[in-house]
Structures are given as structure tokens and as C-alpha cells.
Design a protein around this motif. Structure first.
Motif, PDB file in Angstrom:
ATOM      1  N   LEU A 147       0.825  -1.207   0.000  1.00 52.31           N
ATOM      2  CA  LEU A 147       0.000   0.000   0.000  1.00 52.31           C
ATOM      3  C   LEU A 147       0.863   1.261   0.000  1.00 52.31           C
ATOM      4  N   LEU A 148       1.912   1.258   0.820  1.00 48.37           N
ATOM      5  CA  LEU A 148       2.800   2.429   0.846  1.00 48.37           C
ATOM      6  C   LEU A 148       3.519   2.594  -0.483  1.00 48.37           C
ATOM      7  N   LYS A 149       3.950   1.473  -1.074  1.00 41.08           N
ATOM      8  CA  LYS A 149       4.611   1.555  -2.382  1.00 41.08           C
ATOM      9  C   LYS A 149       3.640   2.083  -3.434  1.00 41.08           C
ATOM     10  N   ASP A 150       2.375   1.615  -3.347  1.00 40.77           N
ATOM     11  CA  ASP A 150       1.359   2.077  -4.300  1.00 40.77           C
ATOM     12  C   ASP A 150       1.057   3.546  -4.118  1.00 40.77           C
ATOM     13  N   ALA A 151       1.257   4.033  -2.884  1.00 43.38           N
ATOM     14  CA  ALA A 151       1.024   5.463  -2.613  1.00 43.38           C
ATOM     15  C   ALA A 151       2.231   6.308  -2.976  1.00 43.38           C
ATOM     16  N   GLY A 152       3.304   5.675  -3.485  1.00 39.71           N
ATOM     17  CA  GLY A 152       4.471   6.425  -3.921  1.00 39.71           C
ATOM     18  C   GLY A 152       5.521   6.611  -2.853  1.00 39.71           C
ATOM     19  N   VAL A 153       5.412   5.816  -1.762  1.00 41.86           N
ATOM     20  CA  VAL A 153       6.395   5.920  -0.683  1.00 41.86           C
ATOM     21  C   VAL A 153       7.568   4.997  -1.021  1.00 41.86           C
ATOM     22  N   ALA A 154       8.784   5.528  -0.936  1.00 47.30           N
ATOM     23  CA  ALA A 154       9.967   4.745  -1.266  1.00 47.30           C
ATOM     24  C   ALA A 154      10.168   3.634  -0.239  1.00 47.30           C
ATOM     25  N   ALA A 155      10.861   2.571  -0.704  1.00 49.99           N
ATOM     26  CA  ALA A 155      11.078   1.427   0.180  1.00 49.99           C
ATOM     27  C   ALA A 155      11.894   1.789   1.402  1.00 49.99           C
TER      28      ALA A 155
END
Length: 260
Positions: free
Chosen positions: A56-64
Motif C-alpha cells: 500500500l505504501l509503495k502504491d502510494a508512492g512511498v519509497a522502500a
């Protein structure tokens, strides 16, 4: 997860409000979230596992690099229920959990070790007390045994003395019996008569000489002498009936002489 929870998580992850709103709307269209909360909401968990949170965070554009610490924080805060199975993405999360679990396990083990040490110490003190009690019991028993041995030795000594005294008394008794028999023989010596003579021989009138008394002896002393001889020669006391009859006749004559 509902829309409010999704928006709160994105804000917590540092996503701007505008992007958070857009992302929540898209997730709602894609049916990744619900408009009304359901599922795990009552249990306190928002996300099922760390994999879901990471995607979900990756889909929201949050870097790993940013997402992984956030997922770790959510896991600690209880917003995520389980650790996912994607090791490449959850390695740092699982490492932290494992370290935390190891730390907790170590603490528990140290606590158990301390408790065991306390129990062992208590048992050692108990054993020490039992050993001391055992030693005291042995000491008491030894003292009692020595006391009993002394009492036995004393009783044996007294028994030996009593046996010696009994032997002396027995010897004296034998001597007295011999003397008595001798006296009876002396008294009986003059009582024998010929068959043609009368049963009662002539009785001499010298009572003092007959009893072995002095001429100045009183009447009481003469009577006492006769009574003593009568007691010795009485058949019920092992005496001779013939001698008893002789002394009894002599005694009656003496009493008659007093009345005359």
C-alpha cells in the motif's frame, strides 16, 4: 480497512494530504478499501500483515527506504496483525521482531534462572538444616547409649554385690540350721528311754541348770527360756515331736511348782 483508516495511515507515513486523498479515492475505486470499516477493525488491527502495508505504501508512492521503517513502526503500534512472507521486503521488519523476541526470551530465561537459583538456595538451606538435625540426633543417641551403658554396668555391679550378699546369707542360714540341728540333737540326747520304761522320764527339778541359766535367773527369764525351746522344737517348725513333748511337760511342771 476503511477510508478513514487508510487516510490516517498515509498521513502517518508522511504522504501529503492531497496525495493521500487521491490515493484513498483510487483504492476505494479499486476496492482495496471499504467506505465503512469492517473486518479487523474491532480487533484493533487495521492491516492484515506487513506485506499488505508495504504494498500500500509503495502504491502510494512511498519509497522502500521510507516504507520499511514505517511498517516496522505500525507493527510495533499494533496496527498490523502479522508479519508477511515476502522475506526480501520484510527482512528488516522480521529482524527487529526476532531481536525483540530474542530479547524478551532472554529476559524470561534470566528471570527463570534467578527463580531457579532462589529455589536451589532454599533447597540447599533446607538440606543443610536436615543435615544439622541429623547430626544432632546422632549426637543425642550416642549420649543416650553411653548413659544406658553406664546404667547397665552399675546394675551389673549391684547385681554382683547382691549375689555375693545372698551367698553370705545362704551360708549363714546353713550355719544356723546346722546349729539348730545340733541343739535339737543335744536336747533329744537325754530323751531316749528303754521300751520297758515310762514315756515321760523323771523330770529333774533344777530348771536353772536345765535351761543353762544362772541360779539368780528370775521366773520371767525361765519362762522365756522354755518358750524359746518350745518354739524351736515344735513339729510345725521342723522340730522333733518327742523333744517338744519332753520340754512341754517340763514347762507345765515348772508352772505347777510356781502355783504350789
Amino acid at each position: 480497512m476503511n477510508t478513514d483508516q487508510a487516510f490516517t495511515l498515509l498521513k502517518s507515513a508522511g504522504v501529503s494530504e492531497e496525495i493521500s486523498i487521491q490515493t484513498v479515492r483510487r483504492w476505494l475505486r479499486e476496492r482495496k478499501i471499504n467506505y465503512e470499516g469492517r473486518g479487523n477493525q474491532k480487533s484493533g488491527y487495521i492491516l492484515d500483515d506487513t506485506d499488505q502495508a508495504y504494498h500500500l505504501l509503495k502504491d502510494a508512492g512511498v519509497a522502500a527506504s521510507i516504507g520499511i521503517p514505517i511498517v516496522r513502526r505500525w507493527l510495533r503500534e499494533g496496527k498490523i496483525q502479522d508479519v508477511g512472507s515476502e522475506s526480501s521486503k520484510t527482512e528488516y521488519i522480521t529482524n527487529e521482531i526476532t531481536s525483540k523476541q530474542l530479547l524478551n526470551n532472554t529476559t524470561e530465561q534470566e528471570k527463570m534462572i534467578r527463580q531457579l537459583k532462589v529455589k536451589i538456595k532454599a533447597q540447599e538451606e533446607h538440606i543443610k538444616g536436615i543435615e544439622e538435625l541429623h547430626q544432632n540426633s546422632i549426637k543425642t543417641l550416642v549420649q543416650q547409649r553411653e548413659k544406658l551403658n553406664k546404667e547397665i554396668a552399675s546394675l551389673q555391679n549391684e547385681n554382683s554385690k547382691l549375689q555375693s550378699e545372698a551367698q553370705v546369707l545362704l551360708k549363714e542360714n546353713i550355719d544356723l540350721r546346722n546349729q539348730l540341728l545340733k541343739l535339737k540333737e543335744e536336747l533329744y540326747k537325754g530323751t531316749k528311754r528303754e521300751p520297758e520304761k515310762q514315756d515321760i522320764p523323771p523330770i529333774p527339778q533344777n530348771f536353772h541348770q536345765k535351761l543353762g541359766l544362772s541360779k539368780s535367773a528370775s521366773h520371767k527369764e525361765i519362762l522365756a527360756g522354755y518358750k524359746k525351746l518350745l518354739k524351736i522344737t515344735h513339729p510345725d517348725h521342723g522340730g522333733n515331736a518327742r523333744a517338744f513333748h519332753y520340754i512341754k511337760t517340763d514347762f507345765d511342771n515348772y508352772r505347777k511348782s510356781l502355783k504350789g
